[in-house]
Design a protein around this motif. Structure first.
Motif, short mmCIF file in Angstrom:
data_model
loop_
_atom_site.label_atom_id
_atom_site.label_comp_id
_atom_site.label_asym_id
_atom_site.label_seq_id
_atom_site.Cartn_x
_atom_site.Cartn_y
_atom_site.Cartn_z
N ALA A 36 -4.83 0.55 1.29
CA ALA A 36 -3.93 -0.60 1.23
C ALA A 36 -4.44 -1.67 0.29
CB ALA A 36 -3.74 -1.19 2.63
N PHE A 37 -5.73 -1.73 0.05
CA PHE A 37 -6.28 -2.88 -0.65
C PHE A 37 -6.16 -2.82 -2.18
CE2 PHE A 37 -8.48 -2.62 3.46
CZ PHE A 37 -7.88 -3.74 4.01
N PRO A 38 -6.11 -1.63 -2.81
CA PRO A 38 -5.82 -1.64 -4.25
C PRO A 38 -4.46 -2.21 -4.59
CG PRO A 38 -6.82 0.45 -3.62
CD PRO A 38 -6.53 -0.30 -2.35
N LEU A 39 -3.56 -2.32 -3.59
CA LEU A 39 -2.23 -2.87 -3.82
C LEU A 39 -2.24 -4.39 -3.87
CD1 LEU A 39 -0.34 -0.65 -1.21
CD2 LEU A 39 -0.58 -0.21 -3.65
N SER A 40 -3.36 -5.00 -3.55
CA SER A 40 -3.39 -6.43 -3.29
C SER A 40 -2.97 -7.28 -4.48
CB SER A 40 -4.80 -6.84 -2.84
OG SER A 40 -5.75 -6.54 -3.85
N SER A 41 -3.19 -6.83 -5.69
CA SER A 41 -2.93 -7.69 -6.85
C SER A 41 -1.46 -7.99 -7.06
CB SER A 41 -3.51 -7.04 -8.11
OG SER A 41 -2.90 -5.78 -8.34
N SER A 42 -0.55 -7.11 -6.59
CA SER A 42 0.88 -7.32 -6.80
C SER A 42 1.58 -7.95 -5.61
CB SER A 42 1.57 -5.99 -7.14
OG SER A 42 1.50 -5.10 -6.04
N LEU A 43 0.92 -8.02 -4.47
CA LEU A 43 1.59 -8.45 -3.25
C LEU A 43 1.97 -9.92 -3.25
CD1 LEU A 43 -0.43 -6.58 -0.48
CD2 LEU A 43 1.82 -6.01 -1.38
N ARG A 44 3.18 -10.20 -2.75
CA ARG A 44 3.64 -11.57 -2.49
C ARG A 44 3.62 -11.90 -1.00
NH1 ARG A 44 3.80 -9.99 -7.76
NH2 ARG A 44 4.91 -11.48 -9.10
N ALA A 45 3.76 -10.88 -0.16
CA ALA A 45 3.77 -11.07 1.29
C ALA A 45 3.03 -9.91 1.94
CB ALA A 45 5.20 -11.15 1.82
N LEU A 46 2.17 -10.23 2.93
CA LEU A 46 1.37 -9.21 3.59
C LEU A 46 1.34 -9.48 5.10
CD1 LEU A 46 -0.68 -6.84 3.59
CD2 LEU A 46 -2.48 -8.54 3.16
N VAL A 47 1.65 -8.44 5.88
CA VAL A 47 1.55 -8.50 7.34
C VAL A 47 0.59 -7.40 7.78
CG1 VAL A 47 2.74 -8.22 9.54
CG2 VAL A 47 3.88 -9.41 7.66
N LEU A 48 -0.46 -7.77 8.50
CA LEU A 48 -1.39 -6.82 9.09
C LEU A 48 -1.42 -7.10 10.58
CD1 LEU A 48 -4.32 -7.13 6.51
CD2 LEU A 48 -2.57 -5.35 6.59
N LEU A 64 -1.57 -19.16 -1.86
CA LEU A 64 -1.02 -18.98 -0.53
C LEU A 64 -0.20 -20.19 -0.10
CD1 LEU A 64 -1.10 -16.86 1.77
CD2 LEU A 64 -2.95 -18.20 2.78
N VAL A 65 1.03 -19.94 0.37
CA VAL A 65 1.94 -21.01 0.79
C VAL A 65 2.07 -21.06 2.31
CG1 VAL A 65 4.35 -21.80 0.73
CG2 VAL A 65 3.26 -20.96 -1.36
N LYS A 67 1.71 -15.14 -1.35
CA LYS A 67 2.22 -16.43 -0.88
C LYS A 67 2.38 -16.48 0.64
CE LYS A 67 4.62 -17.76 -5.12
NZ LYS A 67 5.88 -18.26 -5.70
N GLN A 68 2.56 -15.32 1.28
CA GLN A 68 2.71 -15.28 2.73
C GLN A 68 1.71 -14.29 3.31
OE1 GLN A 68 6.70 -14.28 3.83
NE2 GLN A 68 7.63 -16.06 2.85
N LEU A 69 0.99 -14.72 4.34
CA LEU A 69 0.00 -13.86 4.98
C LEU A 69 0.12 -13.99 6.49
CD1 LEU A 69 -2.47 -11.99 4.93
CD2 LEU A 69 -3.91 -14.04 4.73
N THR A 70 0.28 -12.86 7.17
CA THR A 70 0.30 -12.80 8.62
C THR A 70 -0.78 -11.83 9.08
OG1 THR A 70 2.69 -13.20 8.71
CG2 THR A 70 1.66 -12.27 10.68
N ILE A 71 -1.68 -12.31 9.94
CA ILE A 71 -2.73 -11.47 10.52
C ILE A 71 -2.62 -11.60 12.03
CG2 ILE A 71 -5.19 -11.02 10.68
CD1 ILE A 71 -5.55 -12.22 7.95
N LYS A 72 -2.36 -10.49 12.70
CA LYS A 72 -2.14 -10.52 14.14
C LYS A 72 -2.87 -9.35 14.80
CE LYS A 72 1.43 -10.54 17.71
NZ LYS A 72 2.87 -10.61 18.01
N CYS A 73 -3.56 -9.65 15.91
CA CYS A 73 -4.26 -8.62 16.68
C CYS A 73 -5.20 -7.82 15.79
CB CYS A 73 -3.27 -7.70 17.38
SG CYS A 73 -2.20 -8.55 18.57
N VAL A 74 -6.00 -8.53 15.03
CA VAL A 74 -6.97 -7.92 14.12
C VAL A 74 -8.37 -8.40 14.48
CG1 VAL A 74 -7.76 -7.82 11.72
CG2 VAL A 74 -5.32 -7.66 12.24
#
Length: 495
Positions: free
Chosen positions: A155-167, A221-222, A197-204
């Motif tokens: 999942a992490f090589p994709l990080s450069s293009s991401l605008r929103a991430l939910v883990l 990050l917004v 711009k959007q990051l959600t981290i839950k139950c990690v």
């Protein structure tokens, strides 16, 4: 922006890529068109963009509209969500693999781990290495995709293009034992999120140092949501572009030694919204929050029984919301608090601390004995009451004496008040409304334009405590994220 999840519908789901549409539908007869088909006359690029914004099943169905649409889904930016696909675990796995291998367009959004399914994806690592994900903008990995265990390293090589991430290791109000994902702390130095711009981290499960390193890799990050995570006791936020921040921990296991204890926001010059949800049962379990670098903070919620101590610039709010009357924070316009029980003394202290409040939301509780009621002297000047306060919402209004006195305080003293909303869980029939109106001193209200609305809340108090729907946490276009009318689970009756 991250797309909100939808409840499953009863309509047919996408079965495979290509082939002339869902279920073999042919082009509809002309008499069903009802006039010129202006949308089909749009350029392919525009219609492909429209398709990319649709859920997976609806996007695939556009192949059945006409021959002019049939080729577009296969080349359009793809919105791929396993929650839009029906079938067994094996069927869903096969369909996702087929789509990723045959779709000629890029994948814009990938959402895996539909919360009500038990689907496990043995091919997840290879999926995430697919060339179609090279320009992925939104990635959501919810519970069920690989549980229990570590997060997939691909999942992490994709990080450069991401605008929103939910883990997330869980979905819903709680995380069960075994739901938590292990964040690979050893790999965090190699991650880069230049466009996130959007990051959600839950139950990690994530170490404090790894979390702070991760946040430092998100320069634009917004919006940030941290919910029910494990592994860190202290959180320090320094983010030049952050505008919305929510942190919560309402897990049943309140004795976790790695539970969050302290939040420090020391450099967030653009922060407008700060939300918290934190269950405590004693002062020793409380959350300490210090906000010293947020000059544009406008939305603040919630305080008591969630936070033991809040230090906001020069203002210190204790568990009983007793405020240093010399502390003044003029930027805050909307405030949501928990009070057990509602106290006029505490509200007066809050209005002295936040003199420019325009909206006040109060969630009441029956846990504690009612306090002595202080009758505000109209000759005492409170800027908030005289010039600014326009809306008051009292949640879990039960019509008893303490609620009526609390409501009448605002009706009798707020000179520019426009609306009072009283949310109750009981049915608001005509008899009940007539009785309550007789108790409220509407004829003597300070603002002749003030109206009283009763709202019948049909959701559980457990979820009502949050003041707002989680879907609005990332939505900066929402004028007032606490507004009860934004929640579709409410039945509103007006007076």
């Amino acid at each position: 922006m991250a797309t909100a999840r939808r409840p499953k519908s009863k309509k047919p789901r996408v079965a495979a890529e290509g082939g002339g549409g869902i279920g073999g539908h042919e082009e509809p007869p002309e008499f069903l068109a009802g006039g010129p088909d202006l949308i089909s006359d749009l350029p392919d690029a525009i219609r492909a963009t429209i398709i990319s914004l649709l859920p997976t099943d609806d996007g695939a169905r556009t192949q059945a509209l006409s021959t002019r649409w049939r080729h577009l889904w296969g080349i359009s930016p793809l919105n791929l969500c396993d929650g839009d696909i029906s079938g067994s675990s094996r069927d869903i796995t096969a369909i996702v693999s087929r789509i990723l291998s045959s779709h000629r367009g890029p994948v814009r959004r990938l959402s895996l781990g539909w919360p009500w399914s038990l689907v496990m994806y043995p091919d997840l690592d290879s999926w995430l290495r697919s060339p179609a994900l090279g320009s992925l903008q939104e990635l959501e990995l919810w519970r069920g995709f690989t549980r229990p265990g570590p997060m997939p390293p691909a999942a992490f090589p994709l990080s450069s293009s991401l605008r929103a991430l939910v883990l997330s290791g869980g979905y819903g109000p709680f995380c069960d034992d075994g739901d938590f994902l292990n964040f690979p702390a050893d790999d965090v130095d190699r991650m880069r999120f230049p466009n996130l711009k959007q990051l959600t981290i839950k139950c990690v499960i994530i170490a404090e140092s790894a979390l702070h390193t991760l946040l430092s890799k998100c320069p634009v990050l917004v919006s940030l949501v941290l919910s029910q995570n494990v592994g860190f006791r202290r959180l320090q936020i320094s983010s030049p572009n952050l505008r919305s921040f929510a942190v919560s921990d309402d897990r049943l296991d309140l004795w976790d030694p790695e539970r969050l204890k302290e939040v420090i926001i020391e450099d967030a010059p653009l922060l407008q919204r700060f939300f918290t949800r934190f269950e405590i049962f004693s002062e020793s379990e409380g959350l300490s929050v210090r906000i010293s670098g947020a000059p544009k903070l406008e939305f603040l919620g919630s305080l008591t029984h969630d936070i033991t101590t809040l230090e906001l610039e020069t203002a210190i709010l204790k568990e009983t919301v007793s405020v240093n009357s010399t502390a003044v924070v003029r930027s805050v316009k909307v405030l949501a608090v928990h009070m057990s029980p509602p106290s006029i003394d505490d509200v007066i202290g809050l209005m002295k601390c936040f003199p420019c409040l325009q909206k006040l939301y109060v969630k009441v509780s029956l846990k504690d004995r009612s306090k002595r009621v202080q009758h505000h002297n109209p000759l005492d000047y409170l800027e908030c009451l005289d010039l600014h306060l326009k809306k008051v919402v009292l949640m879990d209004y039960q019509g008893m004496k303490r609620d009526v006195e609390f409501t009448n305080f605002f009706l009798l003293n707020a000179k520019v008040l426009e609306i009072v909303e009283l949310t109750t869980q009981r049915r608001c029939d005509s008899k009940y409304l007539t009785e309550q109106l007789a108790k409220l001193q509407l004829k003597n209200r300070a603002s002749k334009d003030a109206q009283v609305h009763f709202l019948m809340c049909i959701i559980s108090l457990r979820h009502a405590n949050d003041f707002m729907d989680i879907r609005h946490l990332h939505d900066m276009s929402t004028v007032d994220p606490f507004d009860p009318s934004l929640c579709s689970c409410r039945c509103i009756q007006f007076l």
